[in-house]
Design a protein around this motif. Sequence first.
Motif, PDB file in Angstrom:
ATOM      1  N   GLY A 219     -15.412  -2.878  -0.748  1.00 18.57           N
ATOM      2  CA  GLY A 219     -14.188  -3.288  -1.407  1.00 18.57           C
ATOM      3  C   GLY A 219     -13.002  -3.155  -0.485  1.00 18.57           C
ATOM      4  O   GLY A 219     -13.127  -2.950   0.721  1.00 18.57           O
ATOM      5  N   SER A 220     -11.817  -3.275  -1.057  1.00 21.46           N
ATOM      6  CA  SER A 220     -10.600  -3.228  -0.259  1.00 21.46           C
ATOM      7  C   SER A 220     -10.258  -1.788   0.113  1.00 21.46           C
ATOM      8  O   SER A 220     -10.596  -0.857  -0.598  1.00 21.46           O
ATOM      9  N   PHE A 221      -9.606  -1.630   1.256  1.00 18.18           N
ATOM     10  CA  PHE A 221      -9.175  -0.307   1.694  1.00 18.18           C
ATOM     11  C   PHE A 221      -7.739  -0.393   2.172  1.00 18.18           C
ATOM     12  O   PHE A 221      -7.228  -1.469   2.490  1.00 18.18           O
ATOM     13  N   TYR A 222      -7.083   0.771   2.217  1.00 23.70           N
ATOM     14  CA  TYR A 222      -5.662   0.815   2.530  1.00 23.70           C
ATOM     15  C   TYR A 222      -5.271   2.225   2.955  1.00 23.70           C
ATOM     16  O   TYR A 222      -5.598   3.181   2.268  1.00 23.70           O
ATOM     17  N   ARG A 223      -4.598   2.344   4.093  1.00 21.13           N
ATOM     18  CA  ARG A 223      -4.049   3.631   4.547  1.00 21.13           C
ATOM     19  C   ARG A 223      -2.700   3.379   5.188  1.00 21.13           C
ATOM     20  O   ARG A 223      -2.503   2.370   5.848  1.00 21.13           O
ATOM     21  N   ARG A 224      -1.771   4.327   4.998  1.00 19.32           N
ATOM     22  CA  ARG A 224      -0.442   4.249   5.614  1.00 19.32           C
ATOM     23  C   ARG A 224      -0.134   5.563   6.314  1.00 19.32           C
ATOM     24  O   ARG A 224      -0.478   6.626   5.804  1.00 19.32           O
ATOM     25  N   PHE A 225       0.554   5.469   7.458  1.00 16.70           N
ATOM     26  CA  PHE A 225       0.899   6.647   8.237  1.00 16.70           C
ATOM     27  C   PHE A 225       2.336   6.524   8.725  1.00 16.70           C
ATOM     28  O   PHE A 225       2.701   5.525   9.338  1.00 16.70           O
ATOM     29  N   SER A 226       3.136   7.537   8.446  1.00 18.41           N
ATOM     30  CA  SER A 226       4.497   7.585   8.973  1.00 18.41           C
ATOM     31  C   SER A 226       4.422   8.081  10.407  1.00 18.41           C
ATOM     32  O   SER A 226       3.833   9.131  10.673  1.00 18.41           O
ATOM     33  N   LEU A 227       5.017   7.325  11.311  1.00 24.18           N
ATOM     34  CA  LEU A 227       4.970   7.698  12.715  1.00 24.18           C
ATOM     35  C   LEU A 227       6.186   8.532  13.091  1.00 24.18           C
ATOM     36  O   LEU A 227       7.279   8.327  12.549  1.00 24.18           O
ATOM     37  N   PRO A 228       6.020   9.464  14.011  1.00 18.66           N
ATOM     38  CA  PRO A 228       7.152  10.286  14.443  1.00 18.66           C
ATOM     39  C   PRO A 228       8.135   9.451  15.265  1.00 18.66           C
ATOM     40  O   PRO A 228       7.794   8.372  15.764  1.00 18.66           O
ATOM     41  N   ASP A 229       9.332   9.955  15.419  1.00 19.47           N
ATOM     42  CA  ASP A 229      10.366   9.252  16.180  1.00 19.47           C
ATOM     43  C   ASP A 229       9.968   9.052  17.639  1.00 19.47           C
ATOM     44  O   ASP A 229      10.496   8.160  18.301  1.00 19.47           O
ATOM     45  N   THR A 230       9.070   9.874  18.139  1.00 15.85           N
ATOM     46  CA  THR A 230       8.662   9.766  19.537  1.00 15.85           C
ATOM     47  C   THR A 230       7.672   8.635  19.783  1.00 15.85           C
ATOM     48  O   THR A 230       7.347   8.342  20.930  1.00 15.85           O
ATOM     49  N   ALA A 231       7.179   7.979  18.732  1.00 15.70           N
ATOM     50  CA  ALA A 231       6.208   6.898  18.885  1.00 15.70           C
ATOM     51  C   ALA A 231       6.887   5.630  19.383  1.00 15.70           C
ATOM     52  O   ALA A 231       7.978   5.280  18.947  1.00 15.70           O
ATOM     53  N   ASN A 232       6.219   4.939  20.291  1.00 19.51           N
ATOM     54  CA  ASN A 232       6.711   3.671  20.829  1.00 19.51           C
ATOM     55  C   ASN A 232       5.996   2.543  20.094  1.00 19.51           C
ATOM     56  O   ASN A 232       4.882   2.161  20.446  1.00 19.51           O
TER      57      ASN A 232
ATOM     58  N   GLU B 262       2.599  -4.584  -2.415  1.00 25.86           N
ATOM     59  CA  GLU B 262       1.792  -5.716  -2.825  1.00 25.86           C
ATOM     60  C   GLU B 262       0.855  -5.307  -3.949  1.00 25.86           C
ATOM     61  O   GLU B 262       0.399  -4.178  -4.021  1.00 25.86           O
ATOM     62  N   GLY B 263       0.499  -6.254  -4.803  1.00 25.30           N
ATOM     63  CA  GLY B 263      -0.384  -5.959  -5.917  1.00 25.30           C
ATOM     64  C   GLY B 263      -1.773  -5.548  -5.469  1.00 25.30           C
ATOM     65  O   GLY B 263      -2.405  -4.696  -6.063  1.00 25.30           O
ATOM     66  N   SER B 264      -2.275  -6.114  -4.373  1.00 25.02           N
ATOM     67  CA  SER B 264      -3.621  -5.798  -3.924  1.00 25.02           C
ATOM     68  C   SER B 264      -3.716  -4.371  -3.390  1.00 25.02           C
ATOM     69  O   SER B 264      -4.785  -3.790  -3.391  1.00 25.02           O
ATOM     70  N   ILE B 265      -2.602  -3.825  -2.945  1.00 28.58           N
ATOM     71  CA  ILE B 265      -2.611  -2.467  -2.399  1.00 28.58           C
ATOM     72  C   ILE B 265      -2.959  -1.465  -3.489  1.00 28.58           C
ATOM     73  O   ILE B 265      -3.714  -0.543  -3.278  1.00 28.58           O
ATOM     74  N   ALA B 266      -2.454  -1.658  -4.673  1.00 28.41           N
ATOM     75  CA  ALA B 266      -2.686  -0.723  -5.761  1.00 28.41           C
ATOM     76  C   ALA B 266      -4.140  -0.738  -6.217  1.00 28.41           C
ATOM     77  O   ALA B 266      -4.590   0.171  -6.876  1.00 28.41           O
ATOM     78  N   THR B 267      -4.884  -1.769  -5.857  1.00 27.42           N
ATOM     79  CA  THR B 267      -6.268  -1.867  -6.281  1.00 27.42           C
ATOM     80  C   THR B 267      -7.245  -1.494  -5.162  1.00 27.42           C
ATOM     81  O   THR B 267      -8.415  -1.807  -5.255  1.00 27.42           O
ATOM     82  N   ALA B 268      -6.751  -0.856  -4.101  1.00 22.13           N
ATOM     83  CA  ALA B 268      -7.637  -0.443  -3.022  1.00 22.13           C
ATOM     84  C   ALA B 268      -8.717   0.470  -3.583  1.00 22.13           C
ATOM     85  O   ALA B 268      -8.437   1.395  -4.327  1.00 22.13           O
ATOM     86  N   GLU B 269      -9.959   0.185  -3.221  1.00 15.85           N
ATOM     87  CA  GLU B 269     -11.083   0.900  -3.809  1.00 15.85           C
ATOM     88  C   GLU B 269     -11.511   2.121  -3.011  1.00 15.85           C
ATOM     89  O   GLU B 269     -12.180   2.981  -3.541  1.00 15.85           O
ATOM     90  N   TRP B 270     -11.141   2.199  -1.750  1.00 11.33           N
ATOM     91  CA  TRP B 270     -11.504   3.349  -0.938  1.00 11.33           C
ATOM     92  C   TRP B 270     -10.557   3.443   0.251  1.00 11.33           C
ATOM     93  O   TRP B 270      -9.833   2.506   0.546  1.00 11.33           O
TER      94      TRP B 270
ATOM     95  N   GLU C 146     -10.837  -5.313   3.931  1.00  7.04           N
ATOM     96  CA  GLU C 146     -11.897  -5.303   2.931  1.00  7.04           C
ATOM     97  C   GLU C 146     -13.248  -5.215   3.605  1.00  7.04           C
ATOM     98  O   GLU C 146     -13.502  -5.870   4.609  1.00  7.04           O
ATOM     99  N   LYS C 147     -14.097  -4.378   3.047  1.00  6.33           N
ATOM    100  CA  LYS C 147     -15.484  -4.270   3.482  1.00  6.33           C
ATOM    101  C   LYS C 147     -16.306  -5.016   2.441  1.00  6.33           C
ATOM    102  O   LYS C 147     -16.346  -4.627   1.278  1.00  6.33           O
TER     103      LYS C 147
END
Length: 146
Positions: free
Chosen positions: A99-112, A30-38, A79-80
Amino acid sequence: MAITRYEPWSLLNQLQKELERAYEGTAGGEGSIATAEWAPAVDIKEESDRYVLLADLPGVKPEDIDLSMEEGVLTIKGEKKTEAKTQRENYKRVERTYGSFYRRFSLPDTANAEGISARSRHGVLEIVIPKREAIQPKKITVAAED
């Protein structure tokens, strides 16, 4: 003479943000993701039956947090919002992030993914990701016929 805060990791952080922006641009994000400020600080711990993720989100209302799970990737964004802007002109120093914030985490195969739960308390978002039960070999008993 102005006093400036020395931050030795600021260039590395800036590079990381630029790489994330480039990745999002090529991944169809998404376009807003690239503008995450923190990005909020996060602790992740593994327990015997679950993973626990704690994200510092002071001043962010739970309804302003967008938490999603897709294809093994957990995404936290939102967004804060700033406080009254009329007072900002008299500030000598502003260190709190807005401002806007964004984090992504890849989960292991063992995650439900089906059992993920989240709650926000005192500015800390707690996400609990249960582990799948391990597939255990099944012992089959052979009955004797008389």
